[in-house]
Write an enzyme that holds these catalytic residues in place. Structure first.
Site, PDB file in Angstrom:
ATOM      1  N   GLU A   1      13.873  72.720  25.984  1.00  0.00           N
ATOM      2  CA  GLU A   1      12.729  73.631  25.942  1.00  0.00           C
ATOM      3  C   GLU A   1      11.461  72.824  25.802  1.00  0.00           C
ATOM      4  O   GLU A   1      11.493  71.596  25.833  1.00  0.00           O
ATOM      5  CB  GLU A   1      12.891  74.643  24.794  1.00  0.00           C
TER       6      GLU A   1
ATOM      7  N   ARG B   1      16.075  85.686  11.831  1.00  0.00           N
ATOM      8  CA  ARG B   1      15.915  84.259  12.144  1.00  0.00           C
ATOM      9  C   ARG B   1      15.361  83.498  10.951  1.00  0.00           C
ATOM     10  O   ARG B   1      15.734  82.354  10.690  1.00  0.00           O
ATOM     11  CB  ARG B   1      15.004  84.111  13.376  1.00  0.00           C
TER      12      ARG B   1
ATOM     13  N   LYS C   1      13.288  77.702  12.926  1.00  0.00           N
ATOM     14  CA  LYS C   1      11.828  77.672  13.052  1.00  0.00           C
ATOM     15  C   LYS C   1      11.251  77.041  11.799  1.00  0.00           C
ATOM     16  O   LYS C   1      11.003  77.726  10.800  1.00  0.00           O
ATOM     17  CB  LYS C   1      11.297  79.098  13.267  1.00  0.00           C
TER      18      LYS C   1
HETATM   19  C1  LIG Z   1       8.811  80.194  18.063  1.00  0.00           C
HETATM   20  C2  LIG Z   1       9.411  79.280  19.077  1.00  0.00           C
HETATM   21  C3  LIG Z   1       9.776  79.731  20.360  1.00  0.00           C
HETATM   22  C4  LIG Z   1       9.506  81.136  20.836  1.00  0.00           C
HETATM   23  O1  LIG Z   1      10.215  82.089  20.119  1.00  0.00           O
HETATM   24  P1  LIG Z   1       9.779  83.633  20.153  1.00  0.00           P
HETATM   25  O2  LIG Z   1      10.690  84.262  19.182  1.00  0.00           O
HETATM   26  O3  LIG Z   1       9.991  84.113  21.538  1.00  0.00           O
HETATM   27  O4  LIG Z   1       8.342  83.668  19.773  1.00  0.00           O
HETATM   28  C5  LIG Z   1      10.383  78.831  21.217  1.00  0.00           C
HETATM   29  N1  LIG Z   1      10.606  77.547  20.865  1.00  0.00           N
HETATM   30  C6  LIG Z   1      10.262  77.072  19.650  1.00  0.00           C
HETATM   31  C7  LIG Z   1      10.550  75.654  19.323  1.00  0.00           C
HETATM   32  C8  LIG Z   1       9.658  77.922  18.715  1.00  0.00           C
HETATM   33  O5  LIG Z   1       9.312  77.443  17.518  1.00  0.00           O
END
Ligand SMILES: *Cc1c(COP(=O)(O)O)cnc(C)c1O
Length: 343
Positions: A220, A82, A184
């Site tokens: 989300e 990622r 991210k």
């Molecule tokens: C990091 C993150 C998540 C959760 O991802 P994981 O890989 O499960 O920790 C969900 N939404 C956003 C916007 C994030 O930055």
């Protein structure tokens, strides 16, 4: 190993400076060999790209002690992949996947004394971060970068059990259609801060963002993906048709656990806000909390209450939570490659 003395149950989710960190710098078109250092500070030019045009991406994962005394991480290969995707989207040189995994191992081994003991509920949070250190004035990608991983022990996310939270439907947007919502990057969080402070002032734990294009579909929260359980006890997972949901590793793992361990059907599809009242349970998923139960959504004053109520996790989400954490802690056999042993 001589473990640090800390009040593990009460350290909270905060930064504690640990002994060692991993640093590699990108210059003249290549990443250097990388090293473990004690220096927790960063010195860079006032003209560094990260300070002006926000060229920065990060990751988050955990290391913890299992029942039989090993130190493990959970699916770090997916974090490595990622971060490569995030870097490419911001025109940054990806840090190679194998080197990412090696750096995680090095930094966890170097800070093994900081890994909280099994059963404490605390974990060692691992934060890889990459940012532009090279000079830019005109808008363009920098030509120098730093990749760094530091670790910090964090306390149990839920002290005294996971109580359901109340979330609100936000009038702010998190991510533009076909923008950067699927990577991210710190930039996605900078613009969420006003929205989360506002939600907290109004008494809500989190914001639920709708798709920015039609304001119809559930996406989300600021930092966690969403799952629902429908009236038949199956999992419903919101999917974005504008590619603006972050691909959570926890959510992807929950989908596999639901199908392979619990025999649930999983429906991954766009989910309308207008159908959410038909669902029985809702949860937020991410590395920090694994799954946080949601008891109620507030949509501009209209309350959508889930059958699971405000006292405890719903039964299906509880099973998912127990199975996934059981896999992580070594009580339940993990699918091949999920649990990565470091020590
Ligand atoms: C990091 C993150 C998540 C959760 O991802 P994981 O890989 O499960 O920790 C969900 N939404 C956003 C916007 C994030 O930055």
């Amino acid at each position: 190993m001589s473990r640090k003395e800390m009040d593990w149950a009460n350290i909270g989710f905060a930064y504690h400076k640990t002994d060692k960190r991993y640093v590699s710098n990108f210059k003249d078109g290549a990443w250097d060999a990388g090293t473990i250092t004690e220096d927790a500070t960063i010195v860079m030019s006032e003209d560094a790209g990260v300070l002006h045009y926000a060229q920065e991406v990060f990751e988050g994962l955990k290391a913890y002690e299992t029942e039989d005394g090993h130190i493990v991480t959970f699916r770090p290969d997916l974090n490595a992949e990622r971060m490569v995707d995030s870097a490419k989207r911001l025109e940054m040189p990806p840090f190679p996947k194998d080197r990412f995994l090696d750096a995680v191992e090095q930094v966890v081994k170097a800070n093994a004394d900081w890994v909280p003991p099994y059963g404490s509920g605390a974990t060692l949070y691992i934060r890889p971060v990459m940012f532009a250190t090279g000079n830019v004035i005109g808008v363009k990608p920098a030509d120098e970068y730093q990749f760094r991983i530091f670790v910090t022990p964090v306390g149990p996310y839920f002290k005294g059990g996971a109580k359901p939270i109340v979330v609100k439907i936000s009038d702010f947007d998190r991510a533009a259609p076909h923008g950067t919502g699927n990577i991210k990057a710190g930039l996605n969080y900078a613009m969420s801060l006003h929205a989360i402070v506002t939600a907290h002032e109004e008494g809500f734990a989190e914001n639920v963002y709708l798709d920015a294009q039609s304001r119809t579909y559930i996406e989300e929260t600021g930092g966690a993906n969403i799952i629902f359980v429908d009236a038949d006890g199956n999992l419903v997972v919101p999917k974005s048709f504008t590619d603006s949901i972050l691909p959570s590793i926890t959510r992807r793992s929950i989908v596999e656990v639901a199908q392979k361990y619990l025999g649930l059907k999983v429906d991954q599809r766009p989910v309308k806000l207008s159908e959410v009242h038909e669902f029985k349970e809702m949860g937020l998923c991410g590395t920090a909390a694994v799954i946080s139960p949601v008891g109620m959504i507030n949509d501009h004053g209209k309350e959508i209450a889930f059958a699971s109520g405000m006292e405890q996790m719903g039964p299906v989400i509880q099973k998912l939570y127990d199975t996934l954490t059981g896999i992580q802690m070594g009580h339940i056999e993990a699918p091949a490659g999920w649990v990565h042993q470091i020590l």
